[in-house]
Design a protein around this motif. Structure first.
Motif, PDB file in Angstrom:
ATOM      1  N   VAL A 177       0.847  -1.192   0.000  1.00  0.00           N
ATOM      2  CA  VAL A 177       0.000   0.000   0.000  1.00  0.00           C
ATOM      3  C   VAL A 177       0.885   1.246   0.000  1.00  0.00           C
ATOM      4  O   VAL A 177       1.952   1.261   0.608  1.00  0.00           O
ATOM      5  CB  VAL A 177      -0.965   0.016   1.206  1.00  0.00           C
TER       6      VAL A 177
ATOM      7  N   ARG B 177      -2.747   0.875  -4.364  1.00  0.00           N
ATOM      8  CA  ARG B 177      -2.451  -0.418  -3.744  1.00  0.00           C
ATOM      9  C   ARG B 177      -2.093  -1.411  -4.846  1.00  0.00           C
ATOM     10  O   ARG B 177      -2.674  -1.383  -5.925  1.00  0.00           O
ATOM     11  CB  ARG B 177      -3.663  -0.960  -2.974  1.00  0.00           C
TER      12      ARG B 177
ATOM     13  N   HIS C 251      -5.520   5.075   3.997  1.00  0.00           N
ATOM     14  CA  HIS C 251      -6.553   5.497   3.063  1.00  0.00           C
ATOM     15  C   HIS C 251      -5.973   6.003   1.741  1.00  0.00           C
ATOM     16  O   HIS C 251      -6.635   6.696   0.968  1.00  0.00           O
ATOM     17  CB  HIS C 251      -7.443   6.548   3.721  1.00  0.00           C
ATOM     18  N   ASN C 252      -4.733   5.626   1.474  1.00  0.00           N
ATOM     19  CA  ASN C 252      -4.138   5.926   0.174  1.00  0.00           C
ATOM     20  C   ASN C 252      -4.761   5.005  -0.874  1.00  0.00           C
ATOM     21  O   ASN C 252      -4.852   3.795  -0.679  1.00  0.00           O
ATOM     22  CB  ASN C 252      -2.617   5.687   0.258  1.00  0.00           C
ATOM     23  N   GLY C 253      -5.180   5.572  -1.988  1.00  0.00           N
ATOM     24  CA  GLY C 253      -5.878   4.785  -3.006  1.00  0.00           C
ATOM     25  C   GLY C 253      -4.984   3.926  -3.873  1.00  0.00           C
ATOM     26  O   GLY C 253      -5.475   3.127  -4.669  1.00  0.00           O
TER      27      GLY C 253
ATOM     28  N   ALA D 284     -11.721   1.780   2.419  1.00  0.00           N
ATOM     29  CA  ALA D 284     -10.302   1.817   2.775  1.00  0.00           C
ATOM     30  C   ALA D 284     -10.061   1.128   4.114  1.00  0.00           C
ATOM     31  O   ALA D 284      -9.141   0.320   4.254  1.00  0.00           O
ATOM     32  CB  ALA D 284      -9.811   3.262   2.821  1.00  0.00           C
ATOM     33  N   SER D 285     -10.901   1.427   5.104  1.00  0.00           N
ATOM     34  CA  SER D 285     -10.796   0.750   6.392  1.00  0.00           C
ATOM     35  C   SER D 285     -11.143  -0.723   6.268  1.00  0.00           C
ATOM     36  O   SER D 285     -10.561  -1.572   6.958  1.00  0.00           O
ATOM     37  CB  SER D 285     -11.723   1.412   7.414  1.00  0.00           C
TER      38      SER D 285
END
Length: 232
Positions: free
Chosen positions: A117, A160, A156-158, A180-181
């Motif tokens: 991530v 991945r 919560h970085n998009g 994200a969580s």
């Protein structure tokens, strides 16, 4: 075609009303990766057509279901394709860099990892994030018990990158930004091997205008806690 190096890789791009930029984003991705699926999440503009013209596979939601649902749809499409083994989620607004994806894929392949991530908060990483967000988002990560357990600084970085086992096990039920969580929770529940990779986010006036309000970050954390309680 770009040879065999990334023939097993699929880039998943969720998109909602991104017609002004999606063509350039898809074209940039396809300069390296042939396999791109764009999920048009009920856009009211011609996002789908622009993505298709740029060379992406396109799947359309008839109504807007949220980014989590769009990612789930895209991963389901990609994991059904013959030979698919590596997957990446990539934002549609032009914030992410191809160089970061390539580096993350390298780590996934070279190290014993299931998912890599991105993080905006590694020491020495260029970060032109607005000051308030730069202060708040690390605090949000610290508020999340699962993020703390995994020692993630930017859950919560998009951006991945993950393998087939993660793709097959991904079953997002939270359709909005709380996905994200949920991804972090799934990492813990499935004992997926995870690492963070420093990435640079390209903030522009356009991408900032599309960004989520800060209050959504707090909502994400509480949605994640609610999911944890519901699964007990």
């Amino acid at each position: 075609m770009h040879g065999n190096r990334y023939d097993d890789t699929w880039i998943v791009i969720p998109a909602f009303n991104e017609a002004t930029v999606i063509s350039d984003v898809v074209a940039d991705v396809r300069a390296v990766f042939d396999n791109v699926v764009c999920v048009d999440d009920g856009s009211r503009d011609d996002t789908a057509e622009q993505a298709w013209r740029a060379g992406a596979h396109v799947v359309r939601h008839p109504v807007n279901l949220g980014q989590g649902a769009a990612i789930q749809t895209g991963v389901e499409y990609a994991r059904s394709r013959p030979g698919a083994a590596v997957f990446a989620t990539f934002d549609a607004d032009g914030q992410h860099r191809i160089a970061d994806v390539i580096r993350m894929i390298g780590r996934l392949r070279d190290e014993k990892l299931d998912i890599v991530v991105g993080t905006r908060f590694a020491e020495g990483t260029p970060n032109n994030m607005p000051t308030l967000r730069r202060l708040v988002f690390p605090l949000i990560a610290k508020l999340s018990p699962t993020s703390r357990k995994l020692r993630l600084t930017d859950a919560h970085n998009g951006l991945r990158v993950f393998d087939k086992a993660v793709a097959d096990g991904l079953n997002l039920t939270m359709s909005g930004m709380a996905h994200a969580s949920e991804i972090v929770a799934l990492i813990v529940e499935n004992d997926w091997r995870v690492a963070e990779e420093p990435v640079e986010i390209l903030y522009t006036d356009y991408s900032m205008s599309k960004g989520q309000p800060l209050v959504n970050g707090v909502n994400i954390v509480f949605d994640g806690l609610l999911r944890k309680r519901m699964r007990r």
